[in-house]
Design an enzyme around this catalytic site. Structure first.
Site, PDB file in Angstrom:
ATOM      1  N   HIS A  34       0.857  -1.185   0.000  1.00  0.00           N
ATOM      2  CA  HIS A  34       0.000   0.000   0.000  1.00  0.00           C
ATOM      3  C   HIS A  34       0.893   1.235   0.000  1.00  0.00           C
ATOM      4  O   HIS A  34       2.132   1.119  -0.085  1.00  0.00           O
ATOM      5  CB  HIS A  34      -0.945  -0.010   1.208  1.00  0.00           C
ATOM      6  CG  HIS A  34      -0.252  -0.278   2.521  1.00  0.00           C
ATOM      7  ND1 HIS A  34       0.622   0.612   3.097  1.00  0.00           N
ATOM      8  CD2 HIS A  34      -0.296  -1.348   3.355  1.00  0.00           C
ATOM      9  CE1 HIS A  34       1.069   0.130   4.241  1.00  0.00           C
ATOM     10  NE2 HIS A  34       0.542  -1.066   4.419  1.00  0.00           N
ATOM     11  N   HIS A  37       3.990   1.329   2.261  1.00  0.00           N
ATOM     12  CA  HIS A  37       5.180   0.648   1.746  1.00  0.00           C
ATOM     13  C   HIS A  37       5.885   1.498   0.690  1.00  0.00           C
ATOM     14  O   HIS A  37       7.117   1.592   0.667  1.00  0.00           O
ATOM     15  CB  HIS A  37       4.791  -0.691   1.108  1.00  0.00           C
ATOM     16  CG  HIS A  37       4.256  -1.710   2.064  1.00  0.00           C
ATOM     17  ND1 HIS A  37       2.952  -2.124   2.050  1.00  0.00           N
ATOM     18  CD2 HIS A  37       4.869  -2.400   3.064  1.00  0.00           C
ATOM     19  CE1 HIS A  37       2.777  -3.031   2.981  1.00  0.00           C
ATOM     20  NE2 HIS A  37       3.907  -3.215   3.623  1.00  0.00           N
ATOM     21  N   GLY A 147       8.727   1.022   8.947  1.00  0.00           N
ATOM     22  CA  GLY A 147       7.713   1.968   9.391  1.00  0.00           C
ATOM     23  C   GLY A 147       7.549   1.962  10.899  1.00  0.00           C
ATOM     24  O   GLY A 147       7.665   0.920  11.561  1.00  0.00           O
ATOM     25  N   ASP A 150       4.847  -0.334  13.254  1.00  0.00           N
ATOM     26  CA  ASP A 150       5.276  -1.530  13.977  1.00  0.00           C
ATOM     27  C   ASP A 150       6.364  -1.126  14.967  1.00  0.00           C
ATOM     28  O   ASP A 150       7.539  -1.490  14.816  1.00  0.00           O
ATOM     29  CB  ASP A 150       5.775  -2.582  12.993  1.00  0.00           C
ATOM     30  CG  ASP A 150       4.670  -3.055  12.073  1.00  0.00           C
ATOM     31  OD1 ASP A 150       3.781  -3.791  12.530  1.00  0.00           O
ATOM     32  OD2 ASP A 150       4.686  -2.673  10.882  1.00  0.00           O
ATOM     33  N   GLN A 153       8.362  -3.851  16.811  1.00  0.00           N
ATOM     34  CA  GLN A 153       9.178  -4.588  15.848  1.00  0.00           C
ATOM     35  C   GLN A 153      10.447  -3.816  15.505  1.00  0.00           C
ATOM     36  O   GLN A 153      11.528  -4.401  15.372  1.00  0.00           O
ATOM     37  CB  GLN A 153       8.374  -4.844  14.574  1.00  0.00           C
ATOM     38  CG  GLN A 153       9.176  -5.492  13.461  1.00  0.00           C
ATOM     39  CD  GLN A 153       8.345  -5.768  12.235  1.00  0.00           C
ATOM     40  OE1 GLN A 153       7.671  -6.773  12.156  1.00  0.00           O
ATOM     41  NE2 GLN A 153       8.389  -4.866  11.264  1.00  0.00           N
ATOM     42  N   VAL A 176       2.203   6.140   7.822  1.00  0.00           N
ATOM     43  CA  VAL A 176       1.409   6.701   6.726  1.00  0.00           C
ATOM     44  C   VAL A 176      -0.045   6.318   6.981  1.00  0.00           C
ATOM     45  O   VAL A 176      -0.339   5.159   7.282  1.00  0.00           O
ATOM     46  CB  VAL A 176       1.883   6.176   5.361  1.00  0.00           C
ATOM     47  CG1 VAL A 176       1.039   6.763   4.231  1.00  0.00           C
ATOM     48  CG2 VAL A 176       3.351   6.513   5.158  1.00  0.00           C
ATOM     49  N   ARG A 187      -3.596  -5.452   6.241  1.00  0.00           N
ATOM     50  CA  ARG A 187      -4.786  -6.095   6.799  1.00  0.00           C
ATOM     51  C   ARG A 187      -6.052  -5.267   6.604  1.00  0.00           C
ATOM     52  O   ARG A 187      -7.160  -5.790   6.756  1.00  0.00           O
ATOM     53  CB  ARG A 187      -4.576  -6.401   8.274  1.00  0.00           C
ATOM     54  CG  ARG A 187      -3.575  -7.525   8.518  1.00  0.00           C
ATOM     55  CD  ARG A 187      -3.378  -7.798  10.002  1.00  0.00           C
ATOM     56  NE  ARG A 187      -2.625  -9.017  10.229  1.00  0.00           N
ATOM     57  CZ  ARG A 187      -1.308  -9.122  10.209  1.00  0.00           C
ATOM     58  NH1 ARG A 187      -0.586  -8.039   9.957  1.00  0.00           N
ATOM     59  NH2 ARG A 187      -0.695 -10.265  10.424  1.00  0.00           N
TER      60      ARG A 187
END
Length: 281
Positions: A34, A37, A147, A150, A153, A176, A187
């Site tokens: 999307h 990314h 990004g 997350d 992460q 974003v 998702r």
């Protein structure tokens, strides 16, 4: 833009680029691309000579087999999206190319992995560390772009890179969002019409909670956020934690850290959405 399916071919191309002194920027993804990314890819293009994007749905980071099955896959659409930005190589390997044999490495990230996502998705971050470290070995990037949606992460990947002494600069990139505020996520396309209509309440509530910091306790803000989202029949909070942005440990008072972040996971039916907000103190 060239699609590469094998490590051997990818490494040959990258080796030739490095011989010419070119810098490699890397954006690891699981596809279902999307605009979020593509923003990472654009940043990589601005800061690197060669951009590599991987598209690989990593089975070792899914602790829920149904979630793995549901994860959207559409390589053709992903390639169309990447054709609109500067992307030199798309690395789209099969599972046995990334894992020619079972990866039984066990990472230890201490307190970083025992809270929030780590608490509710046991084994998830070990799988993330497995695949990202393998991809770093394959791509050998100078910079890798992730990004901030997350948030946990990103902390894990930084810790992994340090543990393994990998010469990769980790570049964080802003969240974003859709026009209505919903954090972009692969998702999102799995949401029903009603769920998609109501999901922006998550971001809206997080932003509004920033207004309460001056005169409301940490626990008070947590309750306000949870109650506001849980009042929506389409949404259910799995967790909302207000943490030190460096250690990811929960704070009890606003003066415990100069970097405080609210991290949330919300179920819309069976679809799990995450988001976060930084509190300006």
């Amino acid at each position: 833009m060239q699609v590469v399916n094998t490590v051997e071919k990818l490494q040959h191309q990258i080796s030739e680029a490095k011989k010419s002194g070119l810098k490699i920027g890397f954006v690891p993804t699981m596809g279902a691309l999307h605009e979020g990314h593509l923003t990472l890819v654009k940043k990589a293009a601005n800061e690197s000579d060669i951009v590599v994007v991987s598209i690989f749905v990593n089975p070792t980071q899914f602790n829920n087999s149904k979630d793995l099955e549901r994860y959207p896959r559409d390589l053709e659409t992903d390639l169309e999206a990447l054709s609109t930005v500067k992307c030199d190589y798309i690395f789209a390997p099969a599972v046995d190319e990334v894992y020619p044999e079972e990866d039984d490495r066990q990472f230890n990230f201490g307190d970083l992995e025992t809270v929030m996502e780590g608490k509710f998705r046991p084994g998830h971050f070990n799988g993330v560390a497995q695949v990202v470290s393998r991809l770093f070995d394959m791509v050998t990037p100078d910079k890798a772009f992730f990004g901030l949606k997350d948030f946990q992460q990103l902390a894990i990947i930084r810790a992994m890179t340090k543990q393994l002494s990998m010469p990769v600069e980790i570049v964080p990139c802003d969240i974003v969002r859709e026009k209505d505020g919903l954090a972009m996520s692969s998702r999102n396309m799995l949401l029903s019409e009603a769920q998609r209509k109501n999901a922006p309440l998550i971001a809206r509530t997080l932003v509004e909670s920033c207004n309460f910091v001056a005169d409301t306790s940490v626990q008070g803000v947590k309750k306000q956020v949870e109650d506001a989202i849980n009042a929506d029949t389409e949404l259910e909070v799995e967790y909302f934690e207000i943490v030190d942005g460096y250690t990811l440990q929960a704070v009890d008072n606003w003066d415990e850290s100069n970097y405080i972040v609210g991290c949330i996971a919300v179920f819309a039916g069976e679809i799990r959405l995450i988001d976060n907000v930084t509190y300006k103190l």
